[in-house]
Design a protein around this motif. Structure first.
Motif, PDB file in Angstrom:
ATOM      1  N   ALA A  40       0.832  -1.212   0.000  1.00  0.00           N
ATOM      2  CA  ALA A  40       0.000   0.000   0.000  1.00  0.00           C
ATOM      3  C   ALA A  40       0.863   1.258   0.000  1.00  0.00           C
ATOM      4  CB  ALA A  40      -0.927  -0.001   1.214  1.00  0.00           C
ATOM      5  N   LEU A  41       2.008   1.183   0.682  1.00  0.00           N
ATOM      6  CA  LEU A  41       2.868   2.358   0.832  1.00  0.00           C
ATOM      7  C   LEU A  41       3.567   2.749  -0.475  1.00  0.00           C
ATOM      8  CD1 LEU A  41       3.429   4.047   3.370  1.00  0.00           C
ATOM      9  CD2 LEU A  41       5.577   2.811   3.638  1.00  0.00           C
ATOM     10  N   VAL A  42       3.658   1.795  -1.407  1.00  0.00           N
ATOM     11  CA  VAL A  42       4.327   2.084  -2.686  1.00  0.00           C
ATOM     12  C   VAL A  42       3.666   3.271  -3.396  1.00  0.00           C
ATOM     13  CG1 VAL A  42       4.637   1.162  -5.033  1.00  0.00           C
ATOM     14  CG2 VAL A  42       5.301  -0.195  -3.064  1.00  0.00           C
ATOM     15  N   ASP A  43       2.365   3.462  -3.188  1.00  0.00           N
ATOM     16  CA  ASP A  43       1.660   4.553  -3.858  1.00  0.00           C
ATOM     17  C   ASP A  43       1.855   5.910  -3.187  1.00  0.00           C
ATOM     18  OD1 ASP A  43       0.529   3.275  -6.042  1.00  0.00           O
ATOM     19  OD2 ASP A  43      -1.058   2.421  -4.814  1.00  0.00           O
ATOM     20  N   LEU A  44       2.636   5.952  -2.106  1.00  0.00           N
ATOM     21  CA  LEU A  44       2.815   7.213  -1.395  1.00  0.00           C
ATOM     22  C   LEU A  44       3.199   8.390  -2.303  1.00  0.00           C
ATOM     23  CD1 LEU A  44       2.878   8.561   1.493  1.00  0.00           C
ATOM     24  CD2 LEU A  44       5.337   8.190   1.423  1.00  0.00           C
ATOM     25  N   PRO A  45       4.144   8.211  -3.236  1.00  0.00           N
ATOM     26  CA  PRO A  45       4.501   9.360  -4.086  1.00  0.00           C
ATOM     27  C   PRO A  45       3.335   9.875  -4.932  1.00  0.00           C
ATOM     28  CG  PRO A  45       6.218   7.713  -4.180  1.00  0.00           C
ATOM     29  CD  PRO A  45       5.073   7.082  -3.453  1.00  0.00           C
ATOM     30  N   LEU A  80       8.601   6.533  -8.543  1.00  0.00           N
ATOM     31  CA  LEU A  80       8.748   5.194  -7.963  1.00  0.00           C
ATOM     32  C   LEU A  80       7.573   4.236  -8.219  1.00  0.00           C
ATOM     33  CD1 LEU A  80      10.445   4.613  -4.578  1.00  0.00           C
ATOM     34  CD2 LEU A  80       8.407   3.315  -5.100  1.00  0.00           C
ATOM     35  N   ALA A 137       0.221   9.922  -3.703  1.00  0.00           N
ATOM     36  CA  ALA A 137      -0.727  10.522  -2.766  1.00  0.00           C
ATOM     37  C   ALA A 137      -0.146  11.736  -2.038  1.00  0.00           C
ATOM     38  CB  ALA A 137      -1.185   9.477  -1.742  1.00  0.00           C
TER      39      ALA A 137
END
Lengths: 280, 291
Positions: free
Chosen positions: A102-107, A156, A109
């Protein structure tokens, strides 16, 4: 009426085509097409030598070199690590895998201004990461390397998210057959798995590259913005605009837009290739 | 269709323990450096000077007005792009017409345009030297360096989000269900509200979540059209920039932590909704409707 009579390939019992397409075209024209055409029309008010002089002046050329070079390197790094991350997330089970996923989408969001000040803070001389790098003689913040770091951050998720679904759908039989026929894991990867992933990998690479080229918010904080050294092309557009040099700003914008359109077509073609490889 | 993720992975499809450990380790180090550490540091920096400074930074009038403007910009651009996204998806997914691929490419266009150029185009149309600049001044309307310009730039940047989530799903679902409802006597709007909308509600929500996150966080495009007037045309991201450039780092990170929290909420919602979208898409693919 006009759209359904002229454009429809076959009649439909469903209503609303004229309304839906009409709304879409109107909104698209007002928000996107008409304003975008202003860039080209404004540029046409300049003569050809004027245009050419603006877009090939040393400061602008230096910004292309930085923007393209750093975007390319960032996309390469994201290609390598994106493939690795996608592989690890799909193939291996480990503690915290779903949170990492889930954290991979941070950039995507995290607003770019936030990313900008955070990366600058981390990589400056007294930041958490910068203070370990500077004794080694590696200055990241306020140098072209900082531009590369910011571009790597914002690009990323692209490769991970394009490669991941293809890897999930990969038929187990292919690898099993390869193994039965005596191939090692490495041979199976280089001869079977990797070729299947190639179109998706290239799509992700192109998406990350395109995003990095146009990126502004996360870069300007960390770049230091020194003319000829660490000044990206989008910043030059803003600089010209603030000097009321509208023609100069639009000339550079036209160069960037043309490159973006070419990339967009390349990405569409790559995506079609990915789909045809999957037989969908 | 087999589902490889749930199937036990046979020995011929995995690597020796040390290779797995090495790959997982490398991936986690890379992700920690680029994702986890930056995320944690936002909150550490935000609270560096204590809770009082934090609270003061996010409740001072300029910050509150930036929050309001950000909510206004998102509150207008998200519904606009939602309605447009549904209309575009209805036309593209349910009908077969000439020029469809061109239209699809044009809808994606704002994603490939630099945010700075997105701001620039509205300056060219509505700015002082722009097409309608003189008319706007004569009639005392302000678009550039005012709220309407900020809303327009935000609408442009978030234009494709809803449409591009809906289109693939609605194409996979085909039009049989709608046609059946129509033949059974439902009106066009009944078909839309009772058949189509329930079928795509999760994808719609997913698009709205992404659209909203981008609308609240947009920096480049808004920065070009805003004019940076404190308390009037500053959105949250622009407020962060001003504080940062004035070396008010703690305040800047405090405001940034609000947007970082929004990003975390977005990721959680996305995680929940994404599974529902996948279920709906898998259902559409399983019923064998040719896309």
């Amino acid at each position: 009426m006009i759209f359904s009579r002229t454009l429809l390939r076959r009649p439909s019992v469903l209503p609303g085509f004229d309304l839906a397409l009409g709304m879409t075209l109107l909104y698209l024209s007002l928000i996107v097409l008409v304003p975008l055409s202003a860039v080209f029309l404004k540029t046409f008010t300049a003569t050809w030598p004027q245009f050419w002089e603006t877009v090939t002046s040393p400061r602008v050329v230096a910004s292309y070199k930085l923007t393209f070079g750093a975007s390319f390197l960032a996309a390469i790094v994201n290609g390598v690590f994106g493939l690795l991350v996608a592989w690890v997330l799909v193939r291996y089970d480990f503690f915290g895998r779903r949170i990492v996923d889930a954290l991979v989408d941070l950039p995507f969001a995290l607003p770019t201004a936030v990313a900008g000040i955070v990366l600058t803070g981390l990589y400056s001389g007294n930041g958490w990461i910068g203070k370990h790098l500077e004794p080694l003689g590696l200055k990241v913040a306020y140098t072209p390397i900082g531009v590369f770091v910011a571009m790597t951050f914002i690009g990323l998720p692209f490769v991970v998210r394009t490669v991941q679904p293809i890897l999930e759908d990969l038929a187990a039989e292919l690898e099993e057959a390869s193994s039965t026929l005596g191939a090692t894991r490495w041979q199976t990867f280089t001869k079977i798995t990797f070729p299947i992933l190639t179109p998706a990998l290239l799509t992700g690479f192109a998406l990350a590259f395109a995003r990095a080229l146009g990126e502004y918010g996360s870069i300007i904080f960390i770049a230091g913005n020194m003319p000829m050294v660490s000044e990206i092309t989008p910043l030059l557009i803003i600089t010209k605009l603030e000097q009321y040099d509208y023609v100069g700003a639009t000339s550079i914008a036209v160069v960037m837009l043309v490159i973006s359109f070419v990339l967009l077509l390349a990405i569409n073609w790559l995506q079609a290739w990915t789909r045809s490889r999957q037989g969908k | 269709m087999s589902s490889p993720t749930n199937a036990p992975i046979s020995r011929t499809r995995t690597e020796p323990f040390w290779v797995r450990a090495l790959l997982i380790g490398t991936a986690l180090v890379f992700l920690s450096l680029f994702l986890f550490v930056p995320l944690v540091s936002v909150f550490v920096e935000a609270f560096k000077k204590g809770v009082d400074v934090y609270m003061a930074s996010i409740t001072e009038p300029d910050a509150v007005s930036a929050i309001k403007l950000t909510l206004i910009a998102a509150g207008i651009s998200v519904p606009l792009n939602l309605v447009f996204g549904v209309a575009a998806a209805w036309a593209i997914a349910k009908f077969d017409f000439r020029g469809k691929n061109v239209l699809l490419t044009l809808i994606d266009l704002p994603f490939s345009v630099s945010p700075v150029i997105a701001g620039l185009i509205y300056v060219l149309v509505f700015g002082l030297q722009g097409w309608w600049g003189e008319w706007l001044i004569a009639n005392d309307y302000k678009v550039i360096f005012a709220v309407p310009g900020i809303v327009l730039a935000t609408v442009f940047i978030t234009f494709p989000f809803v449409a591009r989530e809906l289109i693939p799903l609605m194409q996979a679902q085909g039009q049989e269900q709608e046609e059946a409802a129509r033949v059974l006597g439902a009106s066009g709007w009944q078909v839309f509200w009772k058949v189509t909308l329930p079928n795509v509600k999760w994808a719609l929500l997913y698009g709205v979540i992404l659209c909203n996150a981008r609308a609240m966080g947009e920096f480049g495009a808004v920065s070009v059209v805003s004019g940076h007037i404190r308390g009037q045309t500053n959105t949250l991201p622009l407020h962060i920039e001003i504080l940062y450039n004035e070396y008010q780092f703690a305040a800047s990170f405090a405001v940034a932590s609000l947007l970082a929290s929004l990003a975390l909420v977005t990721l959680v919602l996305k995680f929940i909704v994404e599974r529902r979208v996948r279920q709906q898409l898998a259902q559409a693919n399983d019923t064998g409707v040719p896309a």
